[in-house]
Scaffold this motif. Structure first.
Motif, PDB file in Angstrom:
ATOM      1  N   VAL A  17     -46.712 -71.529 -40.365  1.00 31.00           N
ATOM      2  CA  VAL A  17     -45.469 -72.200 -40.734  1.00 31.00           C
ATOM      3  C   VAL A  17     -44.421 -71.134 -41.015  1.00 31.00           C
ATOM      4  CG1 VAL A  17     -44.360 -73.766 -42.350  1.00 31.00           C
ATOM      5  CG2 VAL A  17     -46.754 -74.128 -41.707  1.00 31.00           C
ATOM      6  N   PRO A  18     -43.428 -70.964 -40.131  1.00 32.45           N
ATOM      7  CA  PRO A  18     -42.377 -69.969 -40.384  1.00 32.45           C
ATOM      8  C   PRO A  18     -41.659 -70.282 -41.686  1.00 32.45           C
ATOM      9  CG  PRO A  18     -42.272 -70.800 -38.136  1.00 32.45           C
ATOM     10  CD  PRO A  18     -43.211 -71.693 -38.889  1.00 32.45           C
ATOM     11  N   VAL A  19     -40.904 -69.316 -42.207  1.00 32.86           N
ATOM     12  CA  VAL A  19     -40.208 -69.488 -43.474  1.00 32.86           C
ATOM     13  C   VAL A  19     -39.276 -70.696 -43.411  1.00 32.86           C
ATOM     14  CG1 VAL A  19     -38.387 -67.851 -42.805  1.00 32.86           C
ATOM     15  CG2 VAL A  19     -38.744 -68.401 -45.215  1.00 32.86           C
ATOM     16  N   THR A  20     -39.418 -71.565 -44.388  1.00 33.54           N
ATOM     17  CA  THR A  20     -38.554 -72.745 -44.514  1.00 33.54           C
ATOM     18  C   THR A  20     -38.058 -72.820 -45.953  1.00 33.54           C
ATOM     19  OG1 THR A  20     -40.471 -74.149 -44.998  1.00 33.54           O
ATOM     20  CG2 THR A  20     -39.726 -74.046 -42.707  1.00 33.54           C
ATOM     21  N   VAL A  21     -36.814 -73.214 -46.105  1.00 36.38           N
ATOM     22  CA  VAL A  21     -36.191 -73.272 -47.430  1.00 36.38           C
ATOM     23  C   VAL A  21     -35.556 -74.648 -47.598  1.00 36.38           C
ATOM     24  CG1 VAL A  21     -34.551 -72.207 -49.020  1.00 36.38           C
ATOM     25  CG2 VAL A  21     -35.724 -70.792 -47.313  1.00 36.38           C
ATOM     26  N   THR A  22     -35.846 -75.314 -48.718  1.00 35.70           N
ATOM     27  CA  THR A  22     -35.302 -76.644 -48.989  1.00 35.70           C
ATOM     28  C   THR A  22     -34.903 -76.737 -50.470  1.00 35.70           C
ATOM     29  OG1 THR A  22     -37.516 -77.506 -49.468  1.00 35.70           O
ATOM     30  CG2 THR A  22     -36.699 -77.739 -47.194  1.00 35.70           C
ATOM     31  N   SER A  23     -34.241 -77.837 -50.805  1.00 33.73           N
ATOM     32  CA  SER A  23     -33.857 -78.099 -52.194  1.00 33.73           C
ATOM     33  C   SER A  23     -34.145 -79.550 -52.527  1.00 33.73           C
ATOM     34  CB  SER A  23     -32.378 -77.795 -52.421  1.00 33.73           C
ATOM     35  OG  SER A  23     -31.985 -78.135 -53.742  1.00 33.73           O
ATOM     36  N   ARG A  51     -37.953 -61.794 -49.987  1.00 32.97           N
ATOM     37  CA  ARG A  51     -36.776 -61.426 -50.771  1.00 32.97           C
ATOM     38  C   ARG A  51     -35.940 -62.677 -51.030  1.00 32.97           C
ATOM     39  NH1 ARG A  51     -33.775 -56.570 -51.216  1.00 32.97           N
ATOM     40  NH2 ARG A  51     -31.573 -56.912 -51.723  1.00 32.97           N
ATOM     41  N   ILE A  52     -35.582 -62.894 -52.283  1.00 36.00           N
ATOM     42  CA  ILE A  52     -34.817 -64.084 -52.668  1.00 36.00           C
ATOM     43  C   ILE A  52     -33.431 -63.652 -53.139  1.00 36.00           C
ATOM     44  CG2 ILE A  52     -34.689 -66.057 -54.235  1.00 36.00           C
ATOM     45  CD1 ILE A  52     -37.774 -65.916 -54.412  1.00 36.00           C
ATOM     46  N   GLU A  53     -32.402 -64.334 -52.617  1.00 33.08           N
ATOM     47  CA  GLU A  53     -31.023 -64.067 -53.034  1.00 33.08           C
ATOM     48  C   GLU A  53     -30.298 -65.396 -53.250  1.00 33.08           C
ATOM     49  OE1 GLU A  53     -29.119 -61.675 -50.103  1.00 33.08           O
ATOM     50  OE2 GLU A  53     -30.277 -59.867 -50.554  1.00 33.08           O
ATOM     51  N   TRP A  54     -29.446 -65.405 -54.282  1.00 30.16           N
ATOM     52  CA  TRP A  54     -28.551 -66.535 -54.523  1.00 30.16           C
ATOM     53  C   TRP A  54     -27.118 -66.041 -54.412  1.00 30.16           C
ATOM     54  CZ3 TRP A  54     -28.913 -71.746 -55.200  1.00 30.16           C
ATOM     55  CH2 TRP A  54     -30.183 -72.303 -55.389  1.00 30.16           C
ATOM     56  N   LYS A  55     -26.298 -66.812 -53.718  1.00 30.17           N
ATOM     57  CA  LYS A  55     -24.883 -66.468 -53.561  1.00 30.17           C
ATOM     58  C   LYS A  55     -24.032 -67.681 -53.914  1.00 30.17           C
ATOM     59  CE  LYS A  55     -25.874 -63.273 -49.755  1.00 30.17           C
ATOM     60  NZ  LYS A  55     -25.661 -62.992 -48.307  1.00 30.17           N
ATOM     61  N   CYS A 100     -29.089 -70.531 -51.457  1.00 28.04           N
ATOM     62  CA  CYS A 100     -30.354 -69.829 -51.682  1.00 28.04           C
ATOM     63  C   CYS A 100     -30.846 -69.291 -50.339  1.00 28.04           C
ATOM     64  CB  CYS A 100     -31.382 -70.791 -52.275  1.00 28.04           C
ATOM     65  SG  CYS A 100     -33.045 -70.083 -52.461  1.00 28.04           S
ATOM     66  N   GLU A 101     -31.036 -67.967 -50.270  1.00 30.21           N
ATOM     67  CA  GLU A 101     -31.493 -67.324 -49.044  1.00 30.21           C
ATOM     68  C   GLU A 101     -32.844 -66.645 -49.295  1.00 30.21           C
ATOM     69  OE1 GLU A 101     -28.499 -64.604 -47.769  1.00 30.21           O
ATOM     70  OE2 GLU A 101     -27.011 -66.169 -47.347  1.00 30.21           O
ATOM     71  N   ASP A 107     -42.493 -62.642 -41.111  1.00 33.63           N
ATOM     72  CA  ASP A 107     -42.590 -63.929 -40.419  1.00 33.63           C
ATOM     73  C   ASP A 107     -41.900 -63.857 -39.053  1.00 33.63           C
ATOM     74  OD1 ASP A 107     -43.714 -64.649 -42.787  1.00 33.63           O
ATOM     75  OD2 ASP A 107     -42.550 -66.496 -43.019  1.00 33.63           O
ATOM     76  N   SER A 108     -42.252 -64.816 -38.198  1.00 34.52           N
ATOM     77  CA  SER A 108     -41.609 -64.883 -36.891  1.00 34.52           C
ATOM     78  C   SER A 108     -40.144 -65.308 -37.039  1.00 34.52           C
ATOM     79  CB  SER A 108     -42.364 -65.853 -35.981  1.00 34.52           C
ATOM     80  OG  SER A 108     -42.461 -67.123 -36.599  1.00 34.52           O
ATOM     81  N   ILE A 109     -39.877 -66.186 -37.979  1.00 32.73           N
ATOM     82  CA  ILE A 109     -38.503 -66.514 -38.366  1.00 32.73           C
ATOM     83  C   ILE A 109     -38.279 -65.871 -39.721  1.00 32.73           C
ATOM     84  CG2 ILE A 109     -36.893 -68.370 -38.931  1.00 32.73           C
ATOM     85  CD1 ILE A 109     -38.401 -70.171 -37.034  1.00 32.73           C
ATOM     86  N   THR A 110     -37.386 -64.920 -39.769  1.00 32.13           N
ATOM     87  CA  THR A 110     -37.318 -64.047 -40.947  1.00 32.13           C
ATOM     88  C   THR A 110     -36.379 -64.530 -42.035  1.00 32.13           C
ATOM     89  OG1 THR A 110     -35.569 -62.721 -39.902  1.00 32.13           O
ATOM     90  CG2 THR A 110     -37.854 -62.033 -39.539  1.00 32.13           C
ATOM     91  N   LEU A 111     -35.542 -65.521 -41.763  1.00 31.13           N
ATOM     92  CA  LEU A 111     -34.550 -65.936 -42.755  1.00 31.13           C
ATOM     93  C   LEU A 111     -34.447 -67.447 -42.809  1.00 31.13           C
ATOM     94  CD1 LEU A 111     -32.260 -65.176 -44.769  1.00 31.13           C
ATOM     95  CD2 LEU A 111     -30.686 -65.244 -42.825  1.00 31.13           C
ATOM     96  N   GLY A 112     -34.418 -67.981 -44.052  1.00 30.59           N
ATOM     97  CA  GLY A 112     -34.178 -69.400 -44.277  1.00 30.59           C
ATOM     98  C   GLY A 112     -33.211 -69.556 -45.434  1.00 30.59           C
ATOM     99  N   GLU A 113     -32.477 -70.656 -45.444  1.00 28.17           N
ATOM    100  CA  GLU A 113     -31.482 -70.855 -46.509  1.00 28.17           C
ATOM    101  C   GLU A 113     -31.246 -72.341 -46.727  1.00 28.17           C
ATOM    102  OE1 GLU A 113     -27.316 -70.613 -44.021  1.00 28.17           O
ATOM    103  OE2 GLU A 113     -28.202 -68.729 -44.726  1.00 28.17           O
ATOM    104  N   THR A 114     -30.721 -72.645 -47.921  1.00 29.73           N
ATOM    105  CA  THR A 114     -30.321 -74.007 -48.262  1.00 29.73           C
ATOM    106  C   THR A 114     -29.157 -73.941 -49.238  1.00 29.73           C
ATOM    107  OG1 THR A 114     -31.117 -76.163 -49.018  1.00 29.73           O
ATOM    108  CG2 THR A 114     -31.867 -74.250 -50.251  1.00 29.73           C
TER     109      THR A 114
END
Length: 283
Positions: A17-23, A51-55, A100-101, A107-114
């Motif tokens: 399961v590639p990186v997935t980000v939800t809220s 790595r977790i970042e909030w903007k 949220c990033e 991972d095969s997909i390196t970035l997820g965000e919500t």
């Protein structure tokens, strides 16, 4: 054999399961000075320490959580659990859109965000009311009421002598805009005399009212108006008569009153000079 291979591929596809980000809550509404939770959940394929970042996304993008630490105004009033952030005692400055990033290089997909939108609710404040102290019958009068701080924007109710004025009433001599807070009398009458105050409410906190102000409606003094018009006509008549009189008697003539006005010396004839010479010789 074929079934076993197909089952193995299916198991691997489920596990990968590639990186997935939800809220859980993409839109958050909280009262001012309370705490707000910005939910962020993620799953990764291989990377166990992403790595977790909030903007915060305003006109410019600013960091909230970066390199394992809260930065700027969030430094001493925020905490993070997993990727979910909790902000303490939020104000209007904190309202806006947050992102949220999650970066997972393995991972095969390196970035997820919500995205999460934070709305900070503000209860009504005491509104500013503008009520004229007096007016004359037949004139148009506006009463104004405004609360510039409540979120969501307040709606307004006007009261006369502590009784609410219905917004919609057949044959009413007034109109009320509950969203702008303007009470309008197209033609006021003496019956509109009374004490007026306004109430602001938005469902967040208790309603707030301004102090009542008495508005007195006076009858138009018709006799005084007629007397004023007659006096003005008399003044204009005498002014016109004076101008005509002065013009007829030459007071506006260009040369009137000058030193040589209306007189010039008669020309001297040659014989006058001769006579003057003879007399001078005899003497």
């Amino acid at each position: 054999m074929f079934v076993s291979v197909a089952l193995l591929v299916l198991i691997q596809s489920i596990a990968v399961v590639p990186v997935t980000v939800t809220s859980r809550s993409p839109r958050v509404e909280v009262h001012e000075f309370s705490d707000a939770e910005l939910s962020c959940e993620f799953r990764t394929e291989n990377d166990e320490n992403p790595r977790i970042e909030w903007k915060k996304i305003d006109k410019d993008v600013s960091f909230v959580y970066y390199d394992g630490h809260f930065v700027g105004p969030f430094h001493d009033r925020a905490e993070i659990k997993g990727a979910t952030v909790r902000l303490c005692r939020v104000t209007q400055v904190d309202a806006g859109k947050y992102r949220c990033e999650v970066s997972a290089p393995l991972d095969s997909i390196t970035l997820g965000e919500t995205n999460v939108t934070l709305r900070v609710l503000v209860p009504p404040q005491t509104p500013l009311c503008d009520v004229p102290s007096s007016a004359v019958t037949g004139s148009q009068v506006e009463l104004r009421c405004r609360d510039q701080h409540s979120i969501p924007p307040a709606v307004y109710t006007w009261f006369k002598d502590n009784r609410a004025l219905p917004i919609r009433q057949p044959n009413a001599t007034y109109t009320v805009n509950e969203f702008t807070g303007i009470l309008t009398f197209q033609t006021v009458s003496r019956a509109d005399t009374g004490q007026y105050h306004c109430e602001a409410k938005n469902g967040v906190g208790p309603a707030k009212s301004c102090q009542g102000t008495h508005m007195h409606i006076d009858d138009l003094n018709v006799a005084a108006v007629i007397a004023g018009v007659v006096l003005l006509c008399l003044i204009m008549f005498f002014c016109a008569f004076g101008v005509c009189y002065a013009h007829r008697h030459g007071y506006f003539s260009r040369h009137r009153g000058s030193q040589h006005s209306g007189y010039s010396h008669p020309p001297k004839e040659p014989q006058d000079f001769q006579t003057h010479s003879v007399v001078h010789a005899v003497m």
